[in-house]
Write an enzyme that holds these catalytic residues in place. Structure first.
Site, PDB file in Angstrom:
ATOM      1  N   ARG A   2      -3.299 -11.766 -11.635  1.00 25.92           N
ATOM      2  CA  ARG A   2      -4.176 -11.776 -10.466  1.00 25.92           C
ATOM      3  C   ARG A   2      -5.282 -10.747 -10.588  1.00 25.92           C
ATOM      4  O   ARG A   2      -5.143  -9.758 -11.309  1.00 25.92           O
ATOM      5  CB  ARG A   2      -3.378 -11.547  -9.181  1.00 25.92           C
ATOM      6  CG  ARG A   2      -2.557 -10.277  -9.145  1.00 25.92           C
ATOM      7  CD  ARG A   2      -1.363 -10.480  -8.188  1.00 25.92           C
ATOM      8  NE  ARG A   2      -0.656  -9.243  -7.921  1.00 25.92           N
ATOM      9  CZ  ARG A   2       0.242  -8.710  -8.740  1.00 25.92           C
ATOM     10  NH1 ARG A   2       0.487  -9.268  -9.894  1.00 25.92           N
ATOM     11  NH2 ARG A   2       0.855  -7.596  -8.413  1.00 25.92           N
TER      12      ARG A   2
ATOM     13  N   CYS B  43     -14.624   3.266   6.846  1.00 28.11           N
ATOM     14  CA  CYS B  43     -13.429   4.106   7.002  1.00 28.11           C
ATOM     15  C   CYS B  43     -13.639   5.363   6.163  1.00 28.11           C
ATOM     16  O   CYS B  43     -13.966   5.278   4.978  1.00 28.11           O
ATOM     17  CB  CYS B  43     -12.196   3.369   6.480  1.00 28.11           C
ATOM     18  SG  CYS B  43     -11.965   1.715   7.163  1.00 28.11           S
TER      19      CYS B  43
ATOM     20  N   ASP C  84      -0.534   3.769  -4.741  1.00 24.00           N
ATOM     21  CA  ASP C  84      -1.350   3.120  -5.766  1.00 24.00           C
ATOM     22  C   ASP C  84      -1.586   4.214  -6.809  1.00 24.00           C
ATOM     23  O   ASP C  84      -2.300   5.184  -6.549  1.00 24.00           O
ATOM     24  CB  ASP C  84      -2.664   2.596  -5.164  1.00 24.00           C
ATOM     25  CG  ASP C  84      -3.190   1.390  -5.926  1.00 24.00           C
ATOM     26  OD1 ASP C  84      -2.797   1.206  -7.100  1.00 24.00           O
ATOM     27  OD2 ASP C  84      -4.006   0.641  -5.351  1.00 24.00           O
TER      28      ASP C  84
ATOM     29  N   CYS D 165     -11.928   5.622   2.655  1.00 24.69           N
ATOM     30  CA  CYS D 165     -12.055   4.402   1.833  1.00 24.69           C
ATOM     31  C   CYS D 165     -11.723   4.673   0.365  1.00 24.69           C
ATOM     32  O   CYS D 165     -12.296   5.563  -0.257  1.00 24.69           O
ATOM     33  CB  CYS D 165     -13.483   3.867   1.937  1.00 24.69           C
ATOM     34  SG  CYS D 165     -13.769   2.440   0.868  1.00 24.69           S
TER      35      CYS D 165
ATOM     36  N   ARG E  81      -6.141  -5.994 -13.424  1.00 25.12           N
ATOM     37  CA  ARG E  81      -5.150  -4.972 -13.797  1.00 25.12           C
ATOM     38  C   ARG E  81      -3.786  -5.598 -14.029  1.00 25.12           C
ATOM     39  O   ARG E  81      -3.101  -5.279 -14.969  1.00 25.12           O
ATOM     40  CB  ARG E  81      -5.068  -3.927 -12.691  1.00 25.12           C
ATOM     41  CG  ARG E  81      -3.798  -3.105 -12.711  1.00 25.12           C
ATOM     42  CD  ARG E  81      -3.918  -1.884 -11.855  1.00 25.12           C
ATOM     43  NE  ARG E  81      -5.049  -1.089 -12.254  1.00 25.12           N
ATOM     44  CZ  ARG E  81      -5.774  -0.341 -11.429  1.00 25.12           C
ATOM     45  NH1 ARG E  81      -5.482  -0.296 -10.148  1.00 25.12           N
ATOM     46  NH2 ARG E  81      -6.788   0.360 -11.888  1.00 25.12           N
ATOM     47  N   TYR E  82      -3.397  -6.480 -13.119  1.00 25.63           N
ATOM     48  CA  TYR E  82      -2.086  -7.128 -13.222  1.00 25.63           C
ATOM     49  C   TYR E  82      -2.234  -8.395 -14.053  1.00 25.63           C
ATOM     50  O   TYR E  82      -3.319  -8.973 -14.138  1.00 25.63           O
ATOM     51  CB  TYR E  82      -1.585  -7.485 -11.824  1.00 25.63           C
ATOM     52  CG  TYR E  82      -1.315  -6.284 -10.938  1.00 25.63           C
ATOM     53  CD1 TYR E  82      -0.225  -5.465 -11.165  1.00 25.63           C
ATOM     54  CD2 TYR E  82      -2.158  -5.989  -9.863  1.00 25.63           C
ATOM     55  CE1 TYR E  82       0.031  -4.377 -10.345  1.00 25.63           C
ATOM     56  CE2 TYR E  82      -1.909  -4.907  -9.032  1.00 25.63           C
ATOM     57  CZ  TYR E  82      -0.809  -4.104  -9.276  1.00 25.63           C
ATOM     58  OH  TYR E  82      -0.559  -3.040  -8.461  1.00 25.63           O
TER      59      TYR E  82
ATOM     60  N   ASP F 197      -5.042   7.157  -0.979  1.00 21.55           N
ATOM     61  CA  ASP F 197      -5.500   7.422  -2.336  1.00 21.55           C
ATOM     62  C   ASP F 197      -6.180   8.793  -2.390  1.00 21.55           C
ATOM     63  O   ASP F 197      -6.691   9.294  -1.384  1.00 21.55           O
ATOM     64  CB  ASP F 197      -6.467   6.318  -2.785  1.00 21.55           C
ATOM     65  CG  ASP F 197      -5.732   4.991  -2.968  1.00 21.55           C
ATOM     66  OD1 ASP F 197      -4.533   5.025  -3.308  1.00 21.55           O
ATOM     67  OD2 ASP F 197      -6.354   3.933  -2.763  1.00 21.55           O
TER      68      ASP F 197
ATOM     69  N   CYS G  63     -19.440  -3.099   4.632  1.00 18.89           N
ATOM     70  CA  CYS G  63     -18.392  -3.328   5.619  1.00 18.89           C
ATOM     71  C   CYS G  63     -19.015  -3.283   7.011  1.00 18.89           C
ATOM     72  O   CYS G  63     -20.118  -2.768   7.182  1.00 18.89           O
ATOM     73  CB  CYS G  63     -17.315  -2.253   5.526  1.00 18.89           C
ATOM     74  SG  CYS G  63     -16.320  -2.327   4.024  1.00 18.89           S
TER      75      CYS G  63
ATOM     76  N   ARG H 166     -12.606   2.988  -2.035  1.00 22.23           N
ATOM     77  CA  ARG H 166     -13.771   2.662  -2.858  1.00 22.23           C
ATOM     78  C   ARG H 166     -15.027   3.350  -2.350  1.00 22.23           C
ATOM     79  O   ARG H 166     -16.135   2.843  -2.504  1.00 22.23           O
ATOM     80  CB  ARG H 166     -13.949   1.149  -2.900  1.00 22.23           C
ATOM     81  CG  ARG H 166     -13.584   0.585  -4.248  1.00 22.23           C
ATOM     82  CD  ARG H 166     -13.386  -0.913  -4.254  1.00 22.23           C
ATOM     83  NE  ARG H 166     -12.003  -1.189  -4.569  1.00 22.23           N
ATOM     84  CZ  ARG H 166     -11.197  -1.952  -3.851  1.00 22.23           C
ATOM     85  NH1 ARG H 166     -11.639  -2.585  -2.796  1.00 22.23           N
ATOM     86  NH2 ARG H 166      -9.948  -2.106  -4.214  1.00 22.23           N
TER      87      ARG H 166
ATOM     88  N   LYS I  85       0.214  -0.559  -7.822  1.00 22.52           N
ATOM     89  CA  LYS I  85       0.959  -0.169  -6.618  1.00 22.52           C
ATOM     90  C   LYS I  85       2.442  -0.008  -6.937  1.00 22.52           C
ATOM     91  O   LYS I  85       3.052  -0.909  -7.507  1.00 22.52           O
ATOM     92  CB  LYS I  85       0.784  -1.238  -5.544  1.00 22.52           C
ATOM     93  CG  LYS I  85      -0.643  -1.402  -5.097  1.00 22.52           C
ATOM     94  CD  LYS I  85      -0.770  -2.521  -4.088  1.00 22.52           C
ATOM     95  CE  LYS I  85      -2.209  -2.776  -3.723  1.00 22.52           C
ATOM     96  NZ  LYS I  85      -2.954  -3.470  -4.816  1.00 22.52           N
TER      97      LYS I  85
HETATM   98  C1  LIG Z   1      -3.633  -4.481  -4.811  1.00 24.02           C
HETATM   99  C2  LIG Z   1      -4.200  -5.147  -5.957  1.00 24.02           C
HETATM  100  C3  LIG Z   1      -3.906  -6.482  -6.221  1.00 24.02           C
HETATM  101  C4  LIG Z   1      -2.972  -7.285  -5.346  1.00 24.02           C
HETATM  102  O1  LIG Z   1      -1.666  -6.760  -5.430  1.00 24.02           O
HETATM  103  P1  LIG Z   1      -0.463  -7.451  -4.633  1.00 24.02           P
HETATM  104  O2  LIG Z   1       0.690  -6.499  -4.812  1.00 24.02           O
HETATM  105  O3  LIG Z   1      -0.233  -8.775  -5.260  1.00 24.02           O
HETATM  106  O4  LIG Z   1      -0.887  -7.576  -3.215  1.00 24.02           O
HETATM  107  C5  LIG Z   1      -4.475  -7.052  -7.325  1.00 24.02           C
HETATM  108  N1  LIG Z   1      -5.275  -6.362  -8.163  1.00 24.02           N
HETATM  109  C6  LIG Z   1      -5.556  -5.064  -7.933  1.00 24.02           C
HETATM  110  C7  LIG Z   1      -6.432  -4.336  -8.898  1.00 24.02           C
HETATM  111  C8  LIG Z   1      -5.040  -4.410  -6.828  1.00 24.02           C
HETATM  112  O5  LIG Z   1      -5.328  -3.129  -6.614  1.00 24.02           O
END
Ligand SMILES: *Cc1c(COP(=O)(O)O)cnc(C)c1O
Length: 397
Positions: free
Chosen positions: A127, A140, A341, A143, A123-124, A304, A136, A145, A348
């Protein structure tokens, strides 16, 4: 023996008000025993606790939604005499899970739409979130997911490992891989090591982290052997998940210390939950205790919008009050970033109590933790950056 709940919450007692603690001779410290003896049926749970009607119906329905499973370690933290026990609310299903609000969703953060490869959420820009398992140690009830986790529902996580590794190899913009799931620390040391070694063979991956609740649900799994293996893959961070100070027992503290001693920086993610931690005093004890375990509070999540979660939802205004009650009143390191989120998949987004009262060409007016106002002059040449908020204050100071 009288159980002093307040003392247990502030301190690191291994004594819990529970059920198994007197049973000498059990292989309690074996994580395999803990997993094999998870409580996952109505009958088994009723042997330990008196259940309410709402819980009994919830448990019967959880088998085709999100399974119930509770490690003996975690079950032992439940206060049998407290029907509203904050530990109990996190893991015992309730009939309210069948109440679905209009705005609730199976995939509240829109992850399925951001998966170039099954199991890999990109998404980002730099990363990815790599969902390596759907299992798990315990489940929870809130959850994020729950649509895929535990294998009980109709949708399943079908991670394609080889395709995911190849995606990461060809996407040089990815410098950070977060292993999540499910819980990656349920894998054997050997399997986890294979994944980490493969990731480490990709030169542009600078940073790896593991998101896990195993240190809380199953601290016995944090063996010296696991820590010795993990430390070979630095820089490696671990994000744990705890919501209430009573989760931080002596066993958990020792497990966290083993990870920290292996050079692994530790963060914590909490979810704001009604009846669990929607209270300033509880949250303050939690974050301060986390620091004593060498864990830095990282995120506090607004829950969420998963299906059937309204009984655990807390208003955002309450979350903001809690953050406001922490900032300035305790160690800055202890204060997590409160985030939503974004529903639908915006990522986020941090939310903060208002501290900027006015901002114009001349000055910025800010409010401190005691509610007092302070003025900082706009530097010459900076006006356009400062312009934005109201021209005049609604009150004098
Ligand atoms: C939370 C998340 C991350 C990591 O986010 P950080 O703000 O760097 O901790 C990476 N990818 C996805 C899809 C996420 O939901």
């Amino acid at each position: 023996m009288h159980f002093d709940r307040a003392a247990a919450e502030r301190g690191f007692s291994s004594y819990a008000p529970g059920y198994w603690s007197d049973q000498i001779g059990l292989p309690w410290d074996s994580w395999q025993w803990q997993l094999q003896n998870r409580v996952n049926s109505l009958d088994a749970l009723e042997r330990h606790l008196r259940l309410s009607r709402e819980e009994r119906s919830g448990i019967l329905l959880s088998g085709n939604k999100l399974a119930m499973a509770i490690t003996p370690h975690f079950l032992n933290l439940i206060d049998r005499d407290d029907p509203d026990c904050p530990i109990r609310r996190q893991v015992i299903p309730r009939i309210e899970e069948t109440v679905v609000e209009d705005f609730e969703m199976a995939d509240p953060c829109g992850e399925d739409g951001d998966m170039p490869v099954p199991g890999l959420v990109h998404r980002y820009p730099d990363r990815v979130n790599f969902l390596v398992t759907d299992r798990c140690a315990s489940y929870c009830r809130y959850c994020t997911r729950s649509r895929v986790v535990s294998g009980a529902g109709s949708q399943h996580l079908e991670t394609e490992f080889e395709a995911a590794f190849q995606y990461l190899e060809t996407h040089k913009e990815v410098r950070d891989v977060l292993l999540s799931g499910g819980d990656p620390l349920l894998f054997s040391d050997a399997k986890l090591e294979r994944i980490l070694r493969r990731l480490r063979s990709i030169e542009h991956i600078e940073f790896v982290r593991i998101g896990t609740r195993v240190p809380i649900f199953l601290p016995q799994r944090i063996t010296p052997e696991l820590c010795a293996m993990l430390r070979r893959f630095h820089p490696l961070f671990v994000s744990i998940h705890s919501n209430h100070p009573r989760e931080l027992t002596l066993e958990v503290k020792e497990a966290l210390e083993r990870l920290a001693d292996a050079g692994i920086p530790l963060g914590n993610q909490s979810v704001l939950l009604r009846g669990v931690n929607d209270d300033l005093d509880v949250m303050k004890v939690l974050v301060q205790k986390l620091l004593r375990c060498r864990v830095r509070p990282y995120y506090l999540y607004q829950m969420d919008l998963i299906l059937g979660s309204s009984h655990l939802r807390v208003p955002v205004s309450r979350g903001l009050e809690i953050i406001q009650g922490l900032r300035g009143h305790t160690t800055g390191y202890a204060i997590p970033t409160y985030v939503i989120d974004a529903p639908g998949g915006g990522g986020k987004i941090p939310i903060h109590p208002e501290t900027v009262i006015q901002r114009n060409e001349e000055r910025i007016v800010v409010r401190n933790y005691e509610g007092k106002l302070f003025e900082y002059p706009a530097a010459a040449g900076e006006p356009s950056a400062l312009a934005g908020l109201g021209e005049s204050l609604p009150f004098d100071f």
